[in-house]
Structure formats: C-alpha cells, structure tokens
Design a protein around this motif. Structure first.
Motif, PDB file in Angstrom:
ATOM      1  N   LEU A  48     -30.612 -27.736   5.285  1.00  0.00           N
ATOM      2  CA  LEU A  48     -31.148 -26.522   4.710  1.00  0.00           C
ATOM      3  C   LEU A  48     -30.604 -26.503   3.120  1.00  0.00           C
ATOM      4  O   LEU A  48     -29.455 -26.976   3.007  1.00  0.00           O
ATOM      5  CB  LEU A  48     -30.502 -25.283   4.997  1.00  0.00           C
ATOM      6  N   PHE A  49     -31.284 -26.326   2.321  1.00  0.00           N
ATOM      7  CA  PHE A  49     -30.854 -26.318   0.818  1.00  0.00           C
ATOM      8  C   PHE A  49     -31.428 -24.827   0.445  1.00  0.00           C
ATOM      9  O   PHE A  49     -32.465 -24.295   0.503  1.00  0.00           O
ATOM     10  CB  PHE A  49     -31.684 -27.285   0.213  1.00  0.00           C
ATOM     11  N   THR A  50     -30.440 -24.227  -0.323  1.00  0.00           N
ATOM     12  CA  THR A  50     -30.575 -22.838  -0.606  1.00  0.00           C
ATOM     13  C   THR A  50     -30.857 -22.921  -1.981  1.00  0.00           C
ATOM     14  O   THR A  50     -30.746 -23.838  -2.948  1.00  0.00           O
ATOM     15  CB  THR A  50     -29.577 -21.982  -0.321  1.00  0.00           C
ATOM     16  N   PRO A  51     -31.736 -21.879  -2.447  1.00  0.00           N
ATOM     17  CA  PRO A  51     -31.957 -21.710  -4.165  1.00  0.00           C
ATOM     18  C   PRO A  51     -30.644 -21.800  -4.953  1.00  0.00           C
ATOM     19  O   PRO A  51     -30.901 -22.014  -6.161  1.00  0.00           O
ATOM     20  CB  PRO A  51     -32.848 -20.543  -4.216  1.00  0.00           C
ATOM     21  N   ASN A  52     -29.639 -21.096  -4.408  1.00  0.00           N
ATOM     22  CA  ASN A  52     -28.438 -20.937  -5.161  1.00  0.00           C
ATOM     23  C   ASN A  52     -27.597 -22.336  -5.279  1.00  0.00           C
ATOM     24  O   ASN A  52     -26.357 -22.041  -5.544  1.00  0.00           O
ATOM     25  CB  ASN A  52     -27.730 -19.706  -5.094  1.00  0.00           C
ATOM     26  N   GLY A  53     -28.068 -23.428  -4.529  1.00  0.00           N
ATOM     27  CA  GLY A  53     -27.243 -24.526  -4.623  1.00  0.00           C
ATOM     28  C   GLY A  53     -26.422 -24.859  -3.418  1.00  0.00           C
ATOM     29  O   GLY A  53     -25.179 -25.665  -3.682  1.00  0.00           O
ATOM     30  N   TYR A  54     -26.622 -24.399  -2.450  1.00  0.00           N
ATOM     31  CA  TYR A  54     -25.846 -24.813  -1.229  1.00  0.00           C
ATOM     32  C   TYR A  54     -26.510 -25.626  -0.001  1.00  0.00           C
ATOM     33  O   TYR A  54     -27.835 -25.249  -0.249  1.00  0.00           O
ATOM     34  CB  TYR A  54     -25.368 -23.726  -0.347  1.00  0.00           C
ATOM     35  N   ALA A  55     -26.043 -26.519   0.386  1.00  0.00           N
ATOM     36  CA  ALA A  55     -26.882 -27.269   1.330  1.00  0.00           C
ATOM     37  C   ALA A  55     -25.876 -27.238   2.682  1.00  0.00           C
ATOM     38  O   ALA A  55     -24.498 -27.132   2.607  1.00  0.00           O
ATOM     39  CB  ALA A  55     -26.695 -28.696   1.218  1.00  0.00           C
ATOM     40  N   ALA A  56     -26.742 -27.404   3.821  1.00  0.00           N
ATOM     41  CA  ALA A  56     -25.903 -27.236   5.307  1.00  0.00           C
ATOM     42  C   ALA A  56     -26.864 -28.481   5.892  1.00  0.00           C
ATOM     43  O   ALA A  56     -27.851 -28.717   5.855  1.00  0.00           O
ATOM     44  CB  ALA A  56     -26.142 -26.057   6.000  1.00  0.00           C
ATOM     45  N   LEU A  57     -26.134 -29.364   6.914  1.00  0.00           N
ATOM     46  CA  LEU A  57     -26.428 -30.434   7.515  1.00  0.00           C
ATOM     47  C   LEU A  57     -25.904 -30.350   9.057  1.00  0.00           C
ATOM     48  O   LEU A  57     -24.657 -30.178   9.256  1.00  0.00           O
ATOM     49  CB  LEU A  57     -26.132 -31.472   6.847  1.00  0.00           C
ATOM     50  N   LEU A  58     -27.043 -30.609   9.979  1.00  0.00           N
ATOM     51  CA  LEU A  58     -26.289 -30.627  11.243  1.00  0.00           C
ATOM     52  C   LEU A  58     -27.206 -31.894  11.900  1.00  0.00           C
ATOM     53  O   LEU A  58     -28.564 -31.887  11.706  1.00  0.00           O
ATOM     54  CB  LEU A  58     -26.877 -29.524  12.112  1.00  0.00           C
ATOM     55  N   VAL A  59     -26.446 -32.988  12.465  1.00  0.00           N
ATOM     56  CA  VAL A  59     -26.993 -34.048  12.884  1.00  0.00           C
ATOM     57  C   VAL A  59     -26.239 -34.250  14.280  1.00  0.00           C
ATOM     58  O   VAL A  59     -25.125 -34.577  14.497  1.00  0.00           O
ATOM     59  CB  VAL A  59     -27.018 -35.371  11.944  1.00  0.00           C
ATOM     60  N   THR A  60     -27.191 -34.628  15.230  1.00  0.00           N
ATOM     61  CA  THR A  60     -26.595 -34.863  16.469  1.00  0.00           C
ATOM     62  C   THR A  60     -27.448 -35.989  17.245  1.00  0.00           C
ATOM     63  O   THR A  60     -28.553 -36.333  16.834  1.00  0.00           O
ATOM     64  CB  THR A  60     -26.561 -33.779  17.881  1.00  0.00           C
ATOM     65  N   ALA A  61     -26.906 -36.712  18.297  1.00  0.00           N
ATOM     66  CA  ALA A  61     -27.766 -37.637  18.919  1.00  0.00           C
ATOM     67  C   ALA A  61     -28.857 -36.779  19.463  1.00  0.00           C
ATOM     68  O   ALA A  61     -28.923 -35.803  19.962  1.00  0.00           O
ATOM     69  CB  ALA A  61     -26.851 -38.380  20.128  1.00  0.00           C
ATOM     70  N   ASN A  62     -30.042 -37.340  19.551  1.00  0.00           N
ATOM     71  CA  ASN A  62     -31.169 -36.921  20.251  1.00  0.00           C
ATOM     72  C   ASN A  62     -31.023 -37.054  21.956  1.00  0.00           C
ATOM     73  O   ASN A  62     -30.781 -37.948  22.444  1.00  0.00           O
ATOM     74  CB  ASN A  62     -32.387 -37.760  19.794  1.00  0.00           C
ATOM     75  N   ASP A  63     -31.501 -35.598  22.464  1.00  0.00           N
ATOM     76  CA  ASP A  63     -31.030 -35.535  23.850  1.00  0.00           C
ATOM     77  C   ASP A  63     -32.116 -36.177  24.743  1.00  0.00           C
ATOM     78  O   ASP A  63     -32.199 -36.353  25.692  1.00  0.00           O
ATOM     79  CB  ASP A  63     -30.890 -34.210  24.279  1.00  0.00           C
TER      80      ASP A  63
END
Length: 190
Positions: A48-63
């Motif tokens: 996710l990328f927000t308009p005010n400059g923050y990012a969040a990342l979630l990565v897991t192995a594919n079940d």
C-alpha cells in the motif's frame, strides 16, 4: 534539476493498493533464478502507498503453491493449532514492514515536459503507456523482522498506464529481488 511532471506522475501512480504478479530472487552475476526462494513464483502479498508518503508491505509464502511453508490450519487465536516448527515457518517465510518512502531520479521516457511528445502523452492519458521510472527509497520503522527496519532502496518502472510496475532491489550476497505488481481496484468505502 528535478523533473516535477515525472515525479508527480510517479507519486500519483504509486498511491493505492498493489498485489503481486510474481517475485523472483536472481543471481545478479549469472542471471539464474533461485527457485528455492520461499516467495517464488507468486507470493501471497500486497503493498500500500498513501498520498502522504507512507508504504506498507506484507509478503508471505503462497498457501496454494507453497502449502508446506504456510500451513492453512494454524489459527492465531489457538496457538495449539500447530507445533512450534509449523508456527516458525510463518515467521521464516514472511515479511511485513511500514514506513515513509521517497522518490528520486524520476524520469518519464517518451514524455517531454511541454514539448510535442508531452502534449501527445497528455492527450493519450487513457491509453496504455510506459510510465515514469526512477528510484524509491524508504525507511521501515516497523517490521516483522527487526533486521529489515531501517533504509531500503529499489528501482521502479511503471507500465500499462500505471496499472503495473516493476521493482529491482539488491538484497546482498550477489542476489537481487525482481518483483512485478498489479494495481488492485479501489473499493467502495461507504
């Protein structure tokens, strides 16, 4: 000099939610794809990328493609649903992080600010185009793996009217991560 048109376009392209198309770990010397990588070929992930400059990342192995690495029967409300080895797989084969991001060295090949190519590109914004590219840096202030907290850097390039983008990130040891993302549709909030 900063290309503000390209930088603003890149920033607007990033904003939103992104799902993974695929992810590969590559030997940067030989070009060999490391198929033993837990995220190969399609992790279960989003960013996710927000308009005010923050990012969040979630990565897991594919079940589905890697069920051995992400047991479906584990339940967070019931730690007894699995043993310590099964729970450890989740931690070993996932990463999450959040923090601010910045864009630099942004260019937009084929778009020339105000020139004939620029006006042509503006007139065809609804058509598919190769978009801005540059460098994304950031600083995770929280991560599932504390060693991932701190700075990161990758290159990016947008495609298909900013509906697809590609990331290249060195990860050390002569290896690099290559990932492709696709834009997830906006959701009705109310």
């Amino acid at each position: 000099m900063i290309n503000l048109v390209a930088a603003k376009k890149a920033a607007s392209c990033f904003v939103g939610a992104w799902g993974f198309i695929n992810s590969t770990l590559v030997n940067t010397t030989s070009g060999e794809i490391i198929t033993e990588d837990w995220a190969y070929p399609v992790p279960s992930a989003a960013s996710l990328f927000t308009p005010n400059g923050y990012a969040a990342l979630l990565v897991t192995a594919n079940d589905t493609t890697r069920p051995d690495l992400r047991p479906r029967f584990l339940t967070q409300n019931d730690y007894a649903s699995g043993n310590d080895t099964e729970w450890a797989k989740i931690g070993k084969c996932s990463i999450a992080g959040v923090g601010p991001y910045h864009l630099s060295n942004v260019t937009w090949p084929g778009y020339d600010c105000g020139g004939a190519k620029g006006r042509k590109a503006e007139a065809k914004m609804d058509e598919a185009f190769e978009g801005p590219e540059g460098i994304q840096t950031g600083n995770f202030f929280s991560s599932t793996l504390p060693s991932r907290e701190g700075p990161y850097e990758s290159t990016f390039k947008f495609y298909e009217s900013c509906h697809v983008w590609n990331l290249h990130q060195p990860v050390g040891g002569g290896l690099g991560r290559v990932a492709w993302y696709e834009k997830l549709p906006d959701q009705q909030v109310y």
